[in-house]
Scaffold this motif. Structure first.
Motif, PDB file in Angstrom:
ATOM      1  N   ASP A  17       5.343  -5.185 -12.907  1.00 43.19           N
ATOM      2  CA  ASP A  17       4.945  -3.823 -13.292  1.00 43.19           C
ATOM      3  C   ASP A  17       5.113  -2.850 -12.133  1.00 43.19           C
ATOM      4  O   ASP A  17       4.485  -1.813 -12.103  1.00 43.19           O
ATOM      5  CB  ASP A  17       3.518  -3.814 -13.830  1.00 43.19           C
ATOM      6  N   THR A 135      -4.766 -16.934 -13.304  1.00 40.53           N
ATOM      7  CA  THR A 135      -3.793 -15.840 -13.290  1.00 40.53           C
ATOM      8  C   THR A 135      -2.852 -16.043 -12.105  1.00 40.53           C
ATOM      9  O   THR A 135      -3.138 -16.807 -11.182  1.00 40.53           O
ATOM     10  CB  THR A 135      -4.476 -14.464 -13.177  1.00 40.53           C
ATOM     11  N   GLN A 138      -3.964 -15.659  -8.383  1.00 42.16           N
ATOM     12  CA  GLN A 138      -4.693 -16.789  -7.835  1.00 42.16           C
ATOM     13  C   GLN A 138      -3.723 -17.718  -7.096  1.00 42.16           C
ATOM     14  O   GLN A 138      -4.041 -18.261  -6.049  1.00 42.16           O
ATOM     15  CB  GLN A 138      -5.381 -17.514  -9.000  1.00 42.16           C
TER      16      GLN A 138
ATOM     17  N   LEU B 122      -9.731  -7.590 -14.648  1.00 42.71           N
ATOM     18  CA  LEU B 122      -8.267  -7.536 -14.719  1.00 42.71           C
ATOM     19  C   LEU B 122      -7.783  -7.620 -16.164  1.00 42.71           C
ATOM     20  O   LEU B 122      -6.734  -7.101 -16.509  1.00 42.71           O
ATOM     21  CB  LEU B 122      -7.676  -8.696 -13.893  1.00 42.71           C
ATOM     22  N   TRP B 149     -13.945  -9.568  -4.824  1.00 44.74           N
ATOM     23  CA  TRP B 149     -13.749  -9.540  -3.373  1.00 44.74           C
ATOM     24  C   TRP B 149     -14.259  -8.245  -2.733  1.00 44.74           C
ATOM     25  O   TRP B 149     -14.876  -8.273  -1.675  1.00 44.74           O
ATOM     26  CB  TRP B 149     -12.262  -9.742  -3.033  1.00 44.74           C
ATOM     27  N   GLU B 153     -17.073  -8.321   0.140  1.00 45.76           N
ATOM     28  CA  GLU B 153     -16.765  -7.836   1.486  1.00 45.76           C
ATOM     29  C   GLU B 153     -17.722  -6.732   1.923  1.00 45.76           C
ATOM     30  O   GLU B 153     -18.245  -6.756   3.031  1.00 45.76           O
ATOM     31  CB  GLU B 153     -15.321  -7.336   1.536  1.00 45.76           C
ATOM     32  N   VAL B 337      -9.411 -15.958 -12.492  1.00 45.36           N
ATOM     33  CA  VAL B 337      -8.806 -14.634 -12.428  1.00 45.36           C
ATOM     34  C   VAL B 337      -8.823 -14.147 -10.981  1.00 45.36           C
ATOM     35  O   VAL B 337      -9.877 -14.139 -10.338  1.00 45.36           O
ATOM     36  CB  VAL B 337      -9.562 -13.651 -13.338  1.00 45.36           C
ATOM     37  N   GLU B 338      -7.654 -13.767 -10.495  1.00 41.39           N
ATOM     38  CA  GLU B 338      -7.487 -13.408  -9.091  1.00 41.39           C
ATOM     39  C   GLU B 338      -8.506 -12.376  -8.623  1.00 41.39           C
ATOM     40  O   GLU B 338      -8.777 -11.415  -9.316  1.00 41.39           O
ATOM     41  CB  GLU B 338      -6.062 -12.874  -8.885  1.00 41.39           C
ATOM     42  N   THR B 339      -9.052 -12.591  -7.440  1.00 41.25           N
ATOM     43  CA  THR B 339      -9.991 -11.715  -6.720  1.00 41.25           C
ATOM     44  C   THR B 339     -11.270 -11.391  -7.495  1.00 41.25           C
ATOM     45  O   THR B 339     -12.107 -10.668  -6.991  1.00 41.25           O
ATOM     46  CB  THR B 339      -9.373 -10.354  -6.289  1.00 41.25           C
ATOM     47  N   ARG B 534      -2.275  -3.801  -3.825  1.00 40.64           N
ATOM     48  CA  ARG B 534      -1.159  -4.755  -3.920  1.00 40.64           C
ATOM     49  C   ARG B 534      -1.447  -6.053  -3.188  1.00 40.64           C
ATOM     50  O   ARG B 534      -0.894  -7.091  -3.519  1.00 40.64           O
ATOM     51  CB  ARG B 534       0.106  -4.128  -3.356  1.00 40.64           C
ATOM     52  N   GLU B 535      -2.334  -5.970  -2.159  1.00 38.87           N
ATOM     53  CA  GLU B 535      -2.697  -7.199  -1.466  1.00 38.87           C
ATOM     54  C   GLU B 535      -3.572  -8.079  -2.352  1.00 38.87           C
ATOM     55  O   GLU B 535      -3.456  -9.296  -2.340  1.00 38.87           O
ATOM     56  CB  GLU B 535      -3.517  -6.873  -0.214  1.00 38.87           C
ATOM     57  N   TYR B 536      -4.467  -7.461  -3.100  1.00 39.03           N
ATOM     58  CA  TYR B 536      -5.486  -8.220  -3.819  1.00 39.03           C
ATOM     59  C   TYR B 536      -5.024  -8.664  -5.205  1.00 39.03           C
ATOM     60  O   TYR B 536      -5.312  -9.757  -5.640  1.00 39.03           O
ATOM     61  CB  TYR B 536      -6.768  -7.383  -3.940  1.00 39.03           C
ATOM     62  N   TRP B 537      -4.381  -7.741  -5.918  1.00 44.41           N
ATOM     63  CA  TRP B 537      -3.987  -8.059  -7.287  1.00 44.41           C
ATOM     64  C   TRP B 537      -2.473  -8.153  -7.422  1.00 44.41           C
ATOM     65  O   TRP B 537      -1.748  -7.720  -6.531  1.00 44.41           O
ATOM     66  CB  TRP B 537      -4.498  -6.969  -8.243  1.00 44.41           C
ATOM     67  N   THR B 538      -2.024  -8.651  -8.539  1.00 41.28           N
ATOM     68  CA  THR B 538      -0.576  -8.716  -8.783  1.00 41.28           C
ATOM     69  C   THR B 538      -0.136  -7.660  -9.789  1.00 41.28           C
ATOM     70  O   THR B 538       0.918  -7.777 -10.390  1.00 41.28           O
ATOM     71  CB  THR B 538      -0.178 -10.100  -9.328  1.00 41.28           C
ATOM     72  N   VAL B 539      -0.985  -6.650 -10.019  1.00 42.35           N
ATOM     73  CA  VAL B 539      -0.576  -5.546 -10.887  1.00 42.35           C
ATOM     74  C   VAL B 539      -0.709  -4.249 -10.100  1.00 42.35           C
ATOM     75  O   VAL B 539      -1.335  -4.220  -9.048  1.00 42.35           O
ATOM     76  CB  VAL B 539      -1.424  -5.474 -12.186  1.00 42.35           C
ATOM     77  N   GLU B 540      -0.114  -3.199 -10.613  1.00 39.24           N
ATOM     78  CA  GLU B 540      -0.153  -1.930  -9.915  1.00 39.24           C
ATOM     79  C   GLU B 540      -1.442  -1.182 -10.233  1.00 39.24           C
ATOM     80  O   GLU B 540      -2.021  -1.321 -11.309  1.00 39.24           O
ATOM     81  CB  GLU B 540       1.046  -1.061 -10.337  1.00 39.24           C
ATOM     82  N   GLU B 542      -1.921   1.885 -11.010  1.00 42.70           N
ATOM     83  CA  GLU B 542      -1.842   2.764 -12.191  1.00 42.70           C
ATOM     84  C   GLU B 542      -2.021   1.977 -13.483  1.00 42.70           C
ATOM     85  O   GLU B 542      -2.436   2.530 -14.490  1.00 42.70           O
ATOM     86  CB  GLU B 542      -0.474   3.469 -12.253  1.00 42.70           C
ATOM     87  N   ASN B 543      -1.673   0.701 -13.461  1.00 46.63           N
ATOM     88  CA  ASN B 543      -1.709  -0.088 -14.701  1.00 46.63           C
ATOM     89  C   ASN B 543      -3.037  -0.808 -14.909  1.00 46.63           C
ATOM     90  O   ASN B 543      -3.206  -1.518 -15.886  1.00 46.63           O
ATOM     91  CB  ASN B 543      -0.561  -1.107 -14.702  1.00 46.63           C
TER      92      ASN B 543
END
Lengths: 482, 563
Positions: A17, A135, A138, B122, B149, B153, B337-339, B534-540, B542-543
């Protein structure tokens, strides 16, 4: 010049994306960040195969008609059918699938998506044994062992490795692209040397270079991110892997079970399994047990070969077993950009992910009986609507013959093989380029699809077309309401 | 549209109306003083009970984990189907009904508002898409924030205000309603297959303990003036001896309460009220918990009652679900689910003859009956974890009749029966108390001012049950009570009659309630988040947020934060 950022790429299940689309005068002139497949779609979607007018077959020939007429004809076919099938749905938005399910329910038909010929066996296995997954982020952050089995991401999901796995950089894991570059350089140097040797010693055979032997490299034992590829042939992904296991075609199940045995510390009393020496497998099993976070990605190479769903059963059980020793997850490499979404929407509305039969007034699911390929092979359906898919080029010949024999409606932007044998063809807009919507990534993360350009005049998105057909069907059946 | 509900026995605890025979008038979706009887639709409710529409504070009805549960269990659906009618969509049950069926079944029991308590941020769009496909009922959803996270933190560095701003951004952009904390610290540890053992175990890599997370987020909750308290699923859930952790969790925020107002909600308390060392010696810790709660005012609970049936367990508590998989050997889904969080699903059958399951059954009822103040404990099954929400009428019968309890006790594991306090408890709740436990108390705890009462200006969400409190003795006729609550005579949602005689007569959409939190410096926060996105998630970036188009009907509540 205008740049549209954070565009979701409507091509594969990786659903990147971060695409930037460069626009000039309302047209796409350049694409950034996309892989070759993604860029090709954004730049060439308006190709010569595009259908621009609705078509109806009259006396064996396609005749251009108005959209209203095409929709009326489609609705008539569906409303008069007693067992229609609605198939496709994996390359369109969730919003379209939602309306599609309503239409299928209204006409008492069968709705099925492309998982039926792709990851259907994976779903059946999940229903058997469950699935430990996560996901993709991860994996980026934590996975120190990445295994691709029966899938070739370098070619089929080109940015998968870079964005989510071995070459991505996470909180707890470093990217391995430097190691990969070093390896490539070494390989090139080696090839040069070999060529030089050949020239010196004429055509004397030299020994097989080490990367073609199947011995696990010593650094597999080291604590750092590793990439293993298991496949029947040395794919491009295998080239970049730290270790490649070549499994004999159709023997994946044996290999999986052998690994399960090794992980449970059982002895294997043979030298080779599926063409791989057991001593090598022992090393791989050690790597799996000793990793902090492992992931097994599997593709159609595993779901559609040999034991099919039993392969996936074994793969998931292997992952479950590994969780007794460490953290391990597994994920199917979904192909179409929204095949996951088609499963997800179908599941929340009907309880079942694909092959849903509404002929009794409530959702029924029995793959093998209610899956479209089997319905077509038995010749039971009496009309079909195909949307965002091209089954005529992928289904068995006999199934396609029945598809052609019965009234066939196709909704697609292209004149694909199925459209060519259709009775009604309704052109649609490209979702993600000309229409907005939602799609689900292979790890079930929902992402918005953007509308970047206007569709050609008179061309509607899938969602709108299906909704119009639904309204028309209800009108024909004398039911009021929206 | 105008409706007049005539002559019902009205139970409206917030307005102190206890079974008085009176009329309720409705105009334009709200309760009003009076309507013109000649033009209004008149419902003759004489001999019936009139209550505010049911409110469920905790039921997993939508989102990725619920849907993964649906996908996992075709065998659960095939035995329980809902055909399409001219009015309603088709669907399936049983323990994890499809979205349409969920909405219909709730409204058929007179429920009009349901909280979906765990949403991975997410995947918020997924939750909202499903909620939009859940008809009739109003709903809200709680983002999982206890292992995020950013929160970990900031809290570990003691930057509580920064944390609050980020939480405000998160709740607003995912269209959430409250702060959900599940096994704080444990879910992050589960990322590498570990768990935390106590409130004071340090979370690996994050230099923070579960105690600090709970206290920190409790303070954040107060700073943001959120309508609900923090909604906590405790550490060590589902482990023998965990009642101590539960007590510890409640104690750790005791000092943060002001004016006797609740500051923490312990959800599905039954699952964290186990005494004993292991499964053999496991017993009920309900007495200790009830004793503590009876002497405090800073905590609310919900039951998480167990029903003897085949159901599907699903929580964000990944490590707990893994333990359950190991115990049962059933199929197992895990989804990290990431972070942010994790989740797990395991089908589960609660059996009468199993010692542990029978003890669990007694714990839920003991909690509900030993806690004296019904404003502190609410009826739930933690749907579908303890059993499907369709079993609520059965629990009502158990709560209202000691005879009903005895009937079931007779059939359960004898060792569990002999150890249980239940035979010694004579308390039987009346309709007034049932109204509090099944709707009014829950609406109050959630800070839903327009729900849970029938005063002028309230949302016209009304449930009418065909049972006459003057002629029926719930203690003896508990089967009648159960029947009445299974099929509401009428359910009125936003001033429209949606259910009549237990059948859906109109398909309307329900609203999604969410919080629009106003902080003094929203822009700063998003800059910080954007930088690390961008470091934490794999989506942008805006999305990530959920736009309002994902909500069938959007009902934002503005909240003025004090930061």
């Amino acid at each position: 010049m205008e740049i549209v950022k954070a565009v979701t790429c409507p091509v594969c299940g990786s659903l990147c994306d971060d695409i930037e689309v460069v626009m000039e005068n309302g047209k796409i002139v350049d694409v950034r960040n996309a892989c070759a497949a993604g860029a090709a779609k954004f730049l060439n979607y308006n190709c010569e195969h595009r259908i621009l007018k609705p078509l109806i077959r009259k006396n064996g020939e396609f005749v251009e008609v108005s959209l209203d007429e095409a929709i009326r004809k489609a609705a008539e076919i569906l409303a008069n059918a007693s067992y229609p099938i609605l198939y496709g749905w994996s390359s369109t938005s969730c919003e379209a699938v939602r309306v599609g399910l309503e239409l299928a329910e209204e006409i008492g038909g069968v709705i099925d998506n492309t998982s039926t010929v792709c990851h259907g066996p994976s779903i059946l296995s999940i229903q058997d044994v469950g699935i430990p997954s996560c996901t993709l982020g991860q994996i980026r952050h934590r996975a120190d062992l990445v295994v691709y089995w029966g899938s070739n991401p370098w070619s089929a999901h080109p940015r998968h490795i870079e964005r989510y796995t071995a070459f991505s950089e996470g909180r707890f894991q470093k990217s391995t692209w430097r190691r990969y570059l070093a390896k490539i350089r070494a390989l090139i140097a080696k090839k040069k040397l070999e060529r030089a040797f050949k020239r010196i010693f004429f055509k004397r055979e030299i020994s097989v270079p080490p990367h073609l032997r199947y011995e696990p490299p010593p650094f597999l034992e080291r604590k750092e991110r590793k990439l293993i590829v298991i496949d029947v042939r040395r794919t491009k992904s295998a080239e970049i892997a730290d270790y490649f296991i070549k499994v004999e075609p159709g023997k994946d199940y044996e290999l999986l079970q052998a690994l399960r045995m090794l992980i449970r510390d059982q002895e294997i009393e043979t030298d080779k399994v599926a063409g791989v020496p057991v001593e090598y497998l022992e090393e791989v099993a050690d790597v799996m047990v000793n990793c902090d976070f492992g992931i097994l990605f599997f593709g159609v190479g595993l779901t559609m070969s040999g034991a099919k769903m039993r392969n996936i059963d074994a793969a998931i059980c292997l992952t479950r077993d590994l969780n007794m020793r460490t953290k391990f997850v597994i994920m199917p490499m979904r192909g179409h950009f929204n095949v996951t979404g088609a499963n997800v929407v179908s599941t929340w509305q009907t309880g079942y992910p694909f092959a849903v039969d509404f002929s009794l007034g409530y959702p029924r699911y029995n793959p093998g009986e209610t899956s479209v390929v089997d319905i077509l092979l038995r010749g039971e359906s009496d009309a079909s609507l195909i949307i965002a898919s091209d089954p005529a080029s992928s289904f068995p010949k006999k199934a396609v013959e029945h598809l052609a024999k019965t009234p066939l409606i196709v909704i697609d932007p292209h004149m694909n093989v199925t459209a060519q044998i259709a009775d009604v063809v309704i052109p649609s807009a490209f979702v993600g380029i000309e229409a907005e919507g939602t799609a689900y990534r292979m790890d079930h993360v929902p992402l918005p699809l953007k509308k970047i350009v206007e569709p050609p005049e008179g061309i509607l998105p899938d969602e709108e077309i299906v909704r119009r057909i639904l309204v028309e069907v209800r009108r024909l059946k004398g039911i009021g309401g929206s | 549209m105008e409706i007049l509900i005539k002559n019902g026995f009205v139970f409206d605890p917030i307005n102190h109306i206890n079974g008085e025979r009176m009329d309720i008038a409705i105009r334009n979706g709200k309760i009003v003083d009076s309507v013109d009887e000649s033009s209004a639709k008149v419902i003759n409710a004489s001999g019936m009970i009139v209550m505010p529409g049911g409110v469920d504070i905790h039921a997993h009805i939508a989102g990725s984990e619920v849907n993964a549960g649906r996908l996992l269990r075709p065998e659960d659906h095939a035995k329980d189907v809902e055909p399409k009618t001219p009015i309603t969509r088709s669907g399936v049950g049983y323990s994890i009904p499809s979205t349409f069926t969920t909405g219909y079944r709730y409204s058929r029991m007179g429920y009009t508002t349901v909280m979906n308590p765990s949403m991975p941020p997410l995947e918020a769009k997924h939750t909202h898409e499903e909620l939009s496909d859940t008809p009739i009922i109003d709903k809200a959803t709680f983002p999982l924030l206890g292992d995020w996270w950013f929160a970990l933190e900031y809290l570990s560095r003691g930057q509580i205000e920064e944390c609050a701003k980020h939480i405000a951004w998160m709740i607003t952009s995912t269209k959430g309603y409250a702060i959900k904390i599940v096994n704080p610290g444990g879910l992050e540890s589960w990322g590498f297959g570990k768990n935390v053992e106590s409130l004071d175990t340090e979370v690996p890599y994050f230099n923070i303990t579960p105690r600090e997370i709970i206290r920190g987020l409790c303070k954040v909750n107060k700073m943001l003036n959120l309508p609900h308290t923090i909604h906590v699923h405790t550490n060590n859930l589902g482990k023998p001896g965990n009642f101590a952790t539960c007590l510890e969790t409640m104690k750790c925020v005791e000092d943060l309460a002001v004016d006797e107002k609740p500051v923490i909600h312990i959800t599905h308390c039954q699952f964290c009220a186990f005494k004993g060392e292991d499964w053999r010696t496991m017993s009920s810790g309900a007495e200790e918990i009830a004793k503590y709660v009876n002497n405090r005012s800073h905590v609310t609970l919900d039951m998480g009652q167990v029903i003897f049936t085949d159901t599907t367990t699903m929580t964000a508590d990944g490590p707990f679900q893994y333990t359950l998989y190991e115990l049962s050997g059933n199929k197992w889904v895990n989804h990290d689910v990431e972070t942010e969080t994790s989740s797990g699903i395991v089908p589960f059958h609660y059996r009468r003859k199993s010692y542990v399951h029978a003890v669990q059954w007694t714990i839920g009822l003991e909690l509900a009956l030993l806690i004296k103040d019904t404003w502190k404990i609410y009826m739930t099954t933690d749907h579908p974890n303890g059993g499907p929400f369709t079993s609520y009428p059965r629990i009502i019968a158990w709560l209202m009749s000691s005879q009903a309890r005895k009937e079931t006790l007779k059939k359960v594991n004898p060792r569990a029966r002999s150890k249980s306090l239940l035979p010694t408890i004579d308390r039987e709740l009346d309709f007034y108390e049932i109204a509090i436990m099944t709707r009014v108390g829950q609406a109050k705890a959630l800070g839903l001012k327009e729900k849970g009462h029938l005063g002028v200006g309230a949302d016209a969400d009304v449930a009418i049950y065909k049972i006459n409190p003057e002629l029926t003795d719930p203690s003896k006729d508990y089967k009648l009570v159960r029947k009445a609550f299974e099929r509401a005579a009428y359910t009125i949602k936003s001033g429209e009659i949606v259910v009549k005689d237990g059948e859906v007569v109109k398909h309307v959409e329900g609203a999604t309630i969410w919080l629009k939190i106003k902080t003094s410096s929203p822009i700063e926060v998003s800059e910080d988040i954007k930088r690390r996105f961008r470091e934490y998630w794999t989506v942008e970036y805006e999305n990530y947020p959920v736009s309002e188009k994902y909500l069938a009907i959007s009902n934002p509540k503005e909240v003025e934060a004090s930061i």
